[in-house]
Motif scaffolding. Structure first.
Motif, mmCIF file in Angstrom:
data_model
loop_
_atom_site.group_PDB
_atom_site.id
_atom_site.type_symbol
_atom_site.label_atom_id
_atom_site.label_comp_id
_atom_site.label_asym_id
_atom_site.label_seq_id
_atom_site.Cartn_x
_atom_site.Cartn_y
_atom_site.Cartn_z
ATOM 1 N N VAL A 163 -40.802 -29.375 15.163
ATOM 2 C CA VAL A 163 -39.973 -28.859 16.260
ATOM 3 C C VAL A 163 -39.620 -29.985 17.229
ATOM 4 C CG1 VAL A 163 -39.966 -27.355 18.291
ATOM 5 C CG2 VAL A 163 -40.789 -26.486 16.082
ATOM 6 N N ARG A 164 -40.612 -30.799 17.599
ATOM 7 C CA ARG A 164 -40.353 -31.889 18.546
ATOM 8 C C ARG A 164 -39.390 -32.920 17.957
ATOM 9 N NH1 ARG A 164 -45.921 -31.807 19.257
ATOM 10 N NH2 ARG A 164 -46.128 -33.901 18.364
ATOM 11 N N ARG A 165 -39.618 -33.294 16.698
ATOM 12 C CA ARG A 165 -38.760 -34.302 16.077
ATOM 13 C C ARG A 165 -37.317 -33.804 15.930
ATOM 14 N NH1 ARG A 165 -40.228 -38.866 13.569
ATOM 15 N NH2 ARG A 165 -38.023 -39.230 13.901
ATOM 16 N N LEU A 166 -37.161 -32.566 15.509
ATOM 17 C CA LEU A 166 -35.813 -32.017 15.343
ATOM 18 C C LEU A 166 -35.101 -31.888 16.684
ATOM 19 C CD1 LEU A 166 -36.649 -29.319 12.658
ATOM 20 C CD2 LEU A 166 -35.142 -31.293 12.326
ATOM 21 N N ARG A 167 -35.840 -31.525 17.724
ATOM 22 C CA ARG A 167 -35.233 -31.468 19.060
ATOM 23 C C ARG A 167 -34.852 -32.858 19.549
ATOM 24 N NH1 ARG A 167 -39.417 -27.028 21.738
ATOM 25 N NH2 ARG A 167 -38.353 -25.153 20.897
ATOM 26 N N MET A 168 -35.681 -33.854 19.237
ATOM 27 C CA MET A 168 -35.340 -35.237 19.587
ATOM 28 C C MET A 168 -34.055 -35.679 18.884
ATOM 29 S SD MET A 168 -39.119 -37.033 19.454
ATOM 30 C CE MET A 168 -38.418 -38.688 19.419
ATOM 31 N N ASP A 169 -33.807 -35.123 17.687
ATOM 32 C CA ASP A 169 -32.593 -35.450 16.937
ATOM 33 C C ASP A 169 -31.382 -34.657 17.419
ATOM 34 O OD1 ASP A 169 -33.875 -37.318 15.441
ATOM 35 O OD2 ASP A 169 -34.092 -36.074 13.654
ATOM 36 N N GLY A 170 -31.573 -33.767 18.389
ATOM 37 C CA GLY A 170 -30.427 -33.085 18.984
ATOM 38 C C GLY A 170 -30.216 -31.648 18.553
ATOM 39 N N TYR A 171 -31.087 -31.102 17.709
ATOM 40 C CA TYR A 171 -30.935 -29.714 17.280
ATOM 41 C C TYR A 171 -31.566 -28.755 18.289
ATOM 42 C CZ TYR A 171 -29.945 -31.706 12.648
ATOM 43 O OH TYR A 171 -29.417 -32.414 11.609
ATOM 44 N N GLU A 172 -31.028 -27.530 18.324
ATOM 45 C CA GLU A 172 -31.731 -26.437 19.000
ATOM 46 C C GLU A 172 -32.716 -25.863 17.990
ATOM 47 O OE1 GLU A 172 -29.446 -23.516 21.151
ATOM 48 O OE2 GLU A 172 -27.712 -24.851 21.164
ATOM 49 N N LYS A 249 -44.946 -31.159 0.467
ATOM 50 C CA LYS A 249 -45.799 -31.825 1.455
ATOM 51 C C LYS A 249 -46.819 -32.703 0.731
ATOM 52 C CE LYS A 249 -45.712 -27.732 4.475
ATOM 53 N NZ LYS A 249 -46.561 -26.701 5.111
ATOM 54 N N PRO A 250 -47.210 -33.849 1.312
ATOM 55 C CA PRO A 250 -46.679 -34.432 2.547
ATOM 56 C C PRO A 250 -45.322 -35.093 2.285
ATOM 57 C CG PRO A 250 -48.302 -35.902 1.597
ATOM 58 C CD PRO A 250 -48.300 -34.681 0.724
ATOM 59 N N PHE A 251 -44.482 -35.129 3.304
ATOM 60 C CA PHE A 251 -43.146 -35.700 3.149
ATOM 61 C C PHE A 251 -42.866 -36.636 4.315
ATOM 62 C CE2 PHE A 251 -42.936 -31.522 5.174
ATOM 63 C CZ PHE A 251 -42.375 -31.846 6.409
ATOM 64 N N GLN A 252 -41.905 -37.520 4.117
ATOM 65 C CA GLN A 252 -41.441 -38.388 5.198
ATOM 66 C C GLN A 252 -40.407 -37.624 6.023
ATOM 67 O OE1 GLN A 252 -42.394 -41.495 6.051
ATOM 68 N NE2 GLN A 252 -43.971 -41.491 4.441
ATOM 69 N N TYR A 253 -40.544 -37.674 7.343
ATOM 70 C CA TYR A 253 -39.617 -36.919 8.184
ATOM 71 C C TYR A 253 -38.179 -37.360 7.965
ATOM 72 C CZ TYR A 253 -36.933 -35.248 12.091
ATOM 73 O OH TYR A 253 -35.949 -34.662 12.840
ATOM 74 N N ASP A 254 -37.952 -38.662 7.803
ATOM 75 C CA ASP A 254 -36.578 -39.156 7.632
ATOM 76 C C ASP A 254 -35.919 -38.520 6.413
ATOM 77 O OD1 ASP A 254 -36.708 -40.710 9.863
ATOM 78 O OD2 ASP A 254 -37.225 -42.565 8.809
ATOM 79 N N GLU A 255 -36.695 -38.307 5.348
ATOM 80 C CA GLU A 255 -36.127 -37.670 4.158
ATOM 81 C C GLU A 255 -35.755 -36.220 4.461
ATOM 82 O OE1 GLU A 255 -37.344 -36.235 -0.352
ATOM 83 O OE2 GLU A 255 -38.713 -37.522 0.780
ATOM 84 N N LEU A 256 -36.645 -35.494 5.146
ATOM 85 C CA LEU A 256 -36.339 -34.099 5.489
ATOM 86 C C LEU A 256 -35.119 -34.034 6.400
ATOM 87 C CD1 LEU A 256 -37.046 -31.076 5.486
ATOM 88 C CD2 LEU A 256 -38.521 -31.513 7.469
ATOM 89 N N ALA A 257 -35.049 -34.938 7.379
ATOM 90 C CA ALA A 257 -33.914 -34.951 8.299
ATOM 91 C C ALA A 257 -32.599 -35.186 7.549
ATOM 92 C CB ALA A 257 -34.108 -36.036 9.366
ATOM 93 N N ALA A 258 -32.631 -36.082 6.560
ATOM 94 C CA ALA A 258 -31.426 -36.353 5.769
ATOM 95 C C ALA A 258 -31.038 -35.129 4.940
ATOM 96 C CB ALA A 258 -31.664 -37.558 4.855
ATOM 97 N N ARG A 259 -32.029 -34.429 4.389
ATOM 98 C CA ARG A 259 -31.737 -33.218 3.609
ATOM 99 C C ARG A 259 -31.147 -32.122 4.499
ATOM 100 N NH1 ARG A 259 -34.504 -32.684 -1.474
ATOM 101 N NH2 ARG A 259 -35.709 -34.556 -1.994
#
Length: 575
Positions: A163-172, A249-259
């Motif tokens: 939740v924190r990482r996705l919000r940092m990336d600009g998502y609600e 899991k476990p996964f790299q956040y950057d990969e999930l963000a790209a997906r």
């Protein structure tokens, strides 16, 4: 917190390495320039001292280049170190007598190696420039534009981190720890994507698949499964049940963000192609026909008011006649923008056809929907929606609103809103009329009904095209006749009153131009009948000939069905 700290450390290390590479390349350029200057100079006064300076530089290059990933520089620098290693002989040995000989012998093979280093420097500069450019492009393209995500996971640590990482990336971002909480949020809010943990307690993520599949408002919602199981059967089952992606899991956040970005972008692209009106960017008739059913099903499951509005631009035909179709298009775009800016995100705005728009107001009674449209109408009266050569162009519109009541089918609901809109037209335009359920008054009739319906002849030997044209225009107050060639069309024209004849340019036995010529020669063309030519040719002389023979319109195949409807409404004066 361990995840967050590790991620921060990795990002910090990446940033420091990037800064180090830029500094190293800048310093390498200076060092190579110094070596080039020494090698091009005349015989040095002190060859041994000059050789030691060269050694110090190439030795530095050999040691530092590999630290920044510049392996080739390190390899070439090692060769130079080997050449100039003689400068590091025992200090007690006298190097002076043989210094010039050593210097000259090493200088010749050093030249090509120096040139090789300069080429490597040029390559590394370009690579760094491309990396910087790629990061800038990636950053600009991957900025979220208001998407709202739902993270469902019973692992509080991982859920909080995502939740924190996705919000940092600009998502609600909203979050749910179990299936029950997730279902409640999905009922109350609109999401663009969901991430779902498969193994949760007390109910597994599989139970949410059924919930999503059974709800027509959610069945197309993009879904990414996050699971600690690598089992192939789990993956296959999830994809069959409707998952769009599966991340282990476990996964790299950057990969999930790209997906997530890729899936949102692809979904947005598909939506644009299938459900958006290309001129105004709002939803099209196809989406509206689907969504109105969705809203009624939602209202049946979760009772609440829902209203429908029909909006029609006043005197739109005169805008096209006065300023041209280009200005008409700008007016449509301007009104669509005004409506979008002043409706809620949950309201559904669509272009119904021509200059008509429809709005579905979920959880809104008829009176509130009427007030919302009256507010937008006031704004349209005050602010121009388009400009013609710097001159502001203001418009008004007429609108009809009706609130759905139980046992009312979609056709009745649309008809109530439509007739309320025509009542607004007949009452002087520039107003919003509310048609309440149970009103005893008869619905206002469209200006063209029953005896005033228009009769249109479609003459084309292509049966599929005739069917498409009728399907796209059947919502208009039109009765259709069909002909497979010019001779059959000629017989129909002799027998019936027609208001418009749509002629294919090329037909068997008698083509469109031949039919026009025949009607002209025999003075048999009815004065009230307009003619539109459809042709695969777009040559100026072909268009001119059609107009000279009396055609009132000419459209080149393939053509936009939206534009065709506009032209037909203009020729039939169905403003």
């Amino acid at each position: 917190m361990r995840h967050s700290s590790g991620e921060d450390r990795t990002a910090r290390e990446h940033r420091l390495m990037k800064e180090g590479k830029h500094k190293y390349v800048a310093e390498l350029a200076k060092q190579l320039a110094q070596l080039r200057e020494w090698m091009l100079s005349s015989q040095p006064d002190d060859p041994f001292e000059s050789a030691k300076r060269i050694y110090r530089i190439v030795h530095t290059l050999k040691g530092s280049a590999p630290m920044f990933g510049f392996v080739r520089v390190g390899i070439v620098a090692q060769k130079l170190v080997d050449l100039w290693e003689w400068t590091q002989a025992d200090a007690e040995q006298d190097q002076e007598p043989g210094s010039m000989v050593h210097y000259d012998r090493c200088m010749e093979p050093s030249g090509p190696l120096l040139r090789e280093l300069e080429l490597e420097l040029d390559i590394y500069k370009r690579e760094l420039e491309l990396d910087d450019h790629q990061e800038r492009v990636q950053w600009s393209f991957m900025q979220p534009s208001g998407e709202r995500l739902l993270v469902i996971d019973d692992d509080e640590v991982l859920r909080s981190y995502l939740v924190r990482r996705l919000r940092m990336d600009g998502y609600e971002v909203d979050e749910a720890a179990d299936v029950v909480a997730a279902e409640k949020l999905l009922r109350e809010n609109t999401y663009h994507l969901v991430t779902l943990d498969l193994m949760m307690h007390p109910a597994s993520g599989y139970e949410l698949f059924e919930f999503l599949k059974d709800d027509p408002t959610l069945k197309w919602l993009p879904l990414i499964v996050l699971s600690g199981r690598e089992d192939v059967s789990d993956k296959v089952r999830c994809f069959y049940l409707g998952a769009d992606d599966y991340v282990t899991k476990p996964f790299q956040y950057d990969e999930l963000a790209a997906r997530i970005y890729s899936l949102l972008n692809r979904t947005k692209t598909f939506e644009q192609m299938a459900f958006r009106d290309p001129l105004t960017g709002v939803y099209n008739r196809r989406f509206f026909d689907n969504q109105i059913q969705v809203e009624l099903q939602r209202s049946a499951r979760y009772p609440g008011p829902v209203s429908l509005a029909f909006i029609d631009i006043d005197r739109f035909k005169s805008i096209n006649d006065t300023y041209g179709h280009h200005m008409g298009d700008l007016v449509l775009q301007g009104l669509a923008h005004l409506l979008q800016d002043n409706l809620r995100n949950t309201d559904v705005l669509a272009r119904f056809g021509g200059e008509e728009f429809v709005v579905v107001f979920p959880n809104t009674g008829g009176s509130d929907a009427k007030k919302a449209l009256e507010h937008i109408l006031q704004m349209a009266q005050l602010e121009p929606v388009a400009q013609n050569e710097g001159q502001p162009l203001r418009i008004t519109f007429s609108a009809g609103v009706s609130e759905w009541v139980p046992d009312m089918d979609v056709k009745q609901w649309i008809g109530a809103s439509d007739s309320a809109m025509y009542e607004a037209k007949q009452s002087g335009r520039n107003r919003v009329v509310l048609r309440m359920a149970g009103d005893n008054q008869e619905p206002a009739e469209r200006p063209v009904q029953t005896s005033a319906r228009k009769r249109v002849l479609i003459a084309d030997d292509d049966k599929i095209l005739r069917s498409i044209l009728i399907a796209k225009l059947k919502h208009l107050p039109i009765d259709f006749q069909e002909a497979v060639d010019g001779e059959e069309a000629y017989e129909i024209i002799q027998q019936q009153t027609l208001h418009l004849c749509i002629l294919d340019r090329v037909m068997p036995r008698l083509d469109g131009y031949g039919l026009l010529q025949l009607l002209s020669d025999r003075d048999q063309r009815p004065p009230e009948m307009k003619v539109m030519i459809l042709s695969g040719r777009n040559r100026e002389e072909d268009i001119d000939r059609g107009l000279q023979l009396g055609a009132d319109g000419y459209m080149h195949k393939p053509f936009s069905m939206v534009e065709l409807e506009l032209r037909v409404k203009e020729l039939l004066e169905l403003a």
